[in-house]
Design a protein around this motif. Structure first.
Motif, PDB file in Angstrom:
ATOM      1  N   UNK A 133       0.806  -1.221   0.000  1.00 29.93           N
ATOM      2  CA  UNK A 133       0.000   0.000   0.000  1.00 29.93           C
ATOM      3  C   UNK A 133       0.843   1.276   0.000  1.00 29.93           C
ATOM      4  N   UNK A 134       1.870   1.324   0.832  1.00 30.03           N
ATOM      5  CA  UNK A 134       2.683   2.540   0.913  1.00 30.03           C
ATOM      6  C   UNK A 134       3.361   2.854  -0.418  1.00 30.03           C
ATOM      7  N   UNK A 135       3.852   1.819  -1.094  1.00 33.82           N
ATOM      8  CA  UNK A 135       4.514   2.014  -2.384  1.00 33.82           C
ATOM      9  C   UNK A 135       3.537   2.502  -3.440  1.00 33.82           C
ATOM     10  N   UNK A 136       2.362   1.869  -3.501  1.00 32.95           N
ATOM     11  CA  UNK A 136       1.365   2.283  -4.494  1.00 32.95           C
ATOM     12  C   UNK A 136       0.872   3.701  -4.222  1.00 32.95           C
ATOM     13  N   UNK A 137       0.674   4.046  -2.942  1.00 28.23           N
ATOM     14  CA  UNK A 137       0.240   5.401  -2.604  1.00 28.23           C
ATOM     15  C   UNK A 137       1.289   6.424  -3.016  1.00 28.23           C
ATOM     16  N   UNK A 138       2.546   6.071  -2.862  1.00 26.57           N
ATOM     17  CA  UNK A 138       3.639   7.006  -3.164  1.00 26.57           C
ATOM     18  C   UNK A 138       3.697   7.352  -4.641  1.00 26.57           C
ATOM     19  N   UNK A 139       3.362   6.376  -5.502  1.00 28.29           N
ATOM     20  CA  UNK A 139       3.423   6.630  -6.943  1.00 28.29           C
ATOM     21  C   UNK A 139       2.038   6.885  -7.539  1.00 28.29           C
ATOM     22  N   UNK A 140       1.017   7.008  -6.668  1.00 28.92           N
ATOM     23  CA  UNK A 140      -0.343   7.360  -7.084  1.00 28.92           C
ATOM     24  C   UNK A 140      -0.914   6.354  -8.091  1.00 28.92           C
ATOM     25  N   UNK A 141      -0.721   5.075  -7.782  1.00 28.64           N
ATOM     26  CA  UNK A 141      -1.160   3.995  -8.665  1.00 28.64           C
ATOM     27  C   UNK A 141      -2.146   3.088  -7.950  1.00 28.64           C
ATOM     28  N   UNK A 142      -3.259   2.784  -8.602  1.00 27.76           N
ATOM     29  CA  UNK A 142      -4.152   1.714  -8.154  1.00 27.76           C
ATOM     30  C   UNK A 142      -4.106   0.608  -9.200  1.00 27.76           C
ATOM     31  N   UNK A 143      -4.104  -0.655  -8.707  1.00 27.66           N
ATOM     32  CA  UNK A 143      -3.926  -1.776  -9.618  1.00 27.66           C
ATOM     33  C   UNK A 143      -4.577  -3.014  -9.016  1.00 27.66           C
ATOM     34  N   UNK A 144      -5.371  -3.710  -9.831  1.00 26.05           N
ATOM     35  CA  UNK A 144      -6.028  -4.932  -9.367  1.00 26.05           C
ATOM     36  C   UNK A 144      -5.983  -5.983 -10.469  1.00 26.05           C
ATOM     37  N   UNK A 145      -6.085  -7.248 -10.037  1.00 22.89           N
ATOM     38  CA  UNK A 145      -6.182  -8.373 -10.965  1.00 22.89           C
ATOM     39  C   UNK A 145      -7.425  -9.173 -10.598  1.00 22.89           C
ATOM     40  N   UNK A 146      -8.288  -9.380 -11.573  1.00 22.39           N
ATOM     41  CA  UNK A 146      -9.464 -10.223 -11.381  1.00 22.39           C
ATOM     42  C   UNK A 146      -9.204 -11.559 -12.061  1.00 22.39           C
ATOM     43  N   UNK A 147      -9.176 -12.630 -11.265  1.00 22.98           N
ATOM     44  CA  UNK A 147      -8.986 -13.973 -11.803  1.00 22.98           C
ATOM     45  C   UNK A 147     -10.361 -14.597 -12.045  1.00 22.98           C
ATOM     46  N   UNK A 148     -10.810 -14.612 -13.301  1.00 26.02           N
ATOM     47  CA  UNK A 148     -12.076 -15.248 -13.659  1.00 26.02           C
ATOM     48  C   UNK A 148     -11.792 -16.737 -13.890  1.00 26.02           C
ATOM     49  N   UNK A 149     -11.806 -17.507 -12.803  1.00 25.73           N
ATOM     50  CA  UNK A 149     -11.296 -18.882 -12.862  1.00 25.73           C
ATOM     51  C   UNK A 149     -12.299 -19.871 -13.461  1.00 25.73           C
ATOM     52  N   UNK A 150     -13.594 -19.541 -13.409  1.00 22.00           N
ATOM     53  CA  UNK A 150     -14.616 -20.426 -13.978  1.00 22.00           C
ATOM     54  C   UNK A 150     -15.434 -19.647 -14.992  1.00 22.00           C
ATOM     55  N   UNK A 151     -15.468 -20.121 -16.230  1.00 20.26           N
ATOM     56  CA  UNK A 151     -16.202 -19.460 -17.304  1.00 20.26           C
ATOM     57  C   UNK A 151     -17.261 -20.404 -17.853  1.00 20.26           C
ATOM     58  N   UNK A 152     -18.500 -19.951 -17.861  1.00 21.10           N
ATOM     59  CA  UNK A 152     -19.623 -20.741 -18.346  1.00 21.10           C
ATOM     60  C   UNK A 152     -20.137 -20.117 -19.636  1.00 21.10           C
ATOM     61  N   UNK A 153     -20.058 -20.881 -20.744  1.00 20.47           N
ATOM     62  CA  UNK A 153     -20.510 -20.375 -22.031  1.00 20.47           C
ATOM     63  C   UNK A 153     -20.791 -21.550 -22.953  1.00 20.47           C
TER      64      UNK A 153
END
Length: 243
Positions: A133-153
């Motif tokens: 958190x401290x590092x991301x706050x310092x460089x003004x960056x937000x970052x997330x990864x969404x793992x869509x592990x199950x896909x129904x189609x």
């Protein structure tokens, strides 16, 4: 045209959601709606020229996010005739008050037949993780990864996806400027005549706030679901409503 009906219905729903009275009635703590119009497309005139994004923080650690793209009819000028739509409707639940992890459910809908998807997985918000958190706050960056592990189609196989989302601010340079985007990386996707294996879709948006809630934006887009005309550049405007 069917997509016009979808567009009119979406516009009515967005208007209702954006009103303060309705925001109270559905118990939203915070949120926004932004409307994006792209009157200039550089290479692919059938790409999306209008986008609506909605986000809302709900009770009991739930949240909602959606994006809806409206694509041009090929051969028509930008914003003249919408031919198709694509939307992602996301419900997320933070597993505890201080956790950087959310359980996620996504409804992935689009024009055409037998091509909708449902995805289950989890999202990791790295900028809310105590170790980073401290590092991301310092460089003004937000970052997330969404793992869509199950896909129904309706496709054969067991494809799944990693969705990267980021936003970077530059307050030391200009507080009106930002860079944001996403990278969708589908894994174990079988190739076909029109789609390569494991395609990537990405957008990088550079935005500048002109006045109040109005932004000038330009986007670099890459869509490997199109074997031809993969890359495109869009220029336009965004208007954001926050509550």
């Amino acid at each position: 045209m069917q997509v016009k009906t979808h567009y009119q219905s979406a516009a009515l729903l967005l208007g209702l959601l954006s009103s303060p009275a309705n925001a109270d009635s559905i118990n939203t703590k915070a949120g926004f709606i932004d409307f994006n119009l792209y009157p200039y497309l550089n290479s692919v005139d059938s790409d999306s020229s209008a986008t609506v994004n909605i986000a809302a923080s709900l009770a009991h650690r739930f949240s909602y996010f959606s994006l809806t793209n409206f694509a041009n009819q090929a051969g028509k000028s930008e914003l003249e005739e919408f031919e198709s739509f694509y939307t992602e409707q996301n419900i997320r639940w933070q597993i505890s008050d201080k956790s950087p992890l959310d359980l996620t459910l996504q409804f992935n809908l689009r024009s055409g037949q037998d091509n909708d998807r449902q995805r289950l997985g989890f999202r990791w918000r790295l900028n809310d993780t105590q170790a980073f958190k401290a590092t991301f706050d310092k460089i003004y960056l937000s970052y997330s990864i969404n793992f869509h592990v199950l896909q129904l189609d309706n496709d054969d196989g067991h494809a799944w996806q990693m969705e990267h989302v980021y936003r970077l601010s530059f307050p030391q340079l200009n507080e009106r400027l930002y860079l944001s985007g996403f990278i969708d990386h589908t894994i174990n996707q079988k190739s076909s005549a029109n789609v390569p294996s494991d395609p990537i879709v990405m957008e990088t948006q550079l935005g500048f706030r002109i006045v109040e809630n109005l932004f000038a934006v330009t986007e670099y887009r890459s869509n490997q679901y199109r074997k031809e005309d993969v890359n495109n550049l869009a220029v336009g405007f965004e208007y954001k409503i926050k509550w």
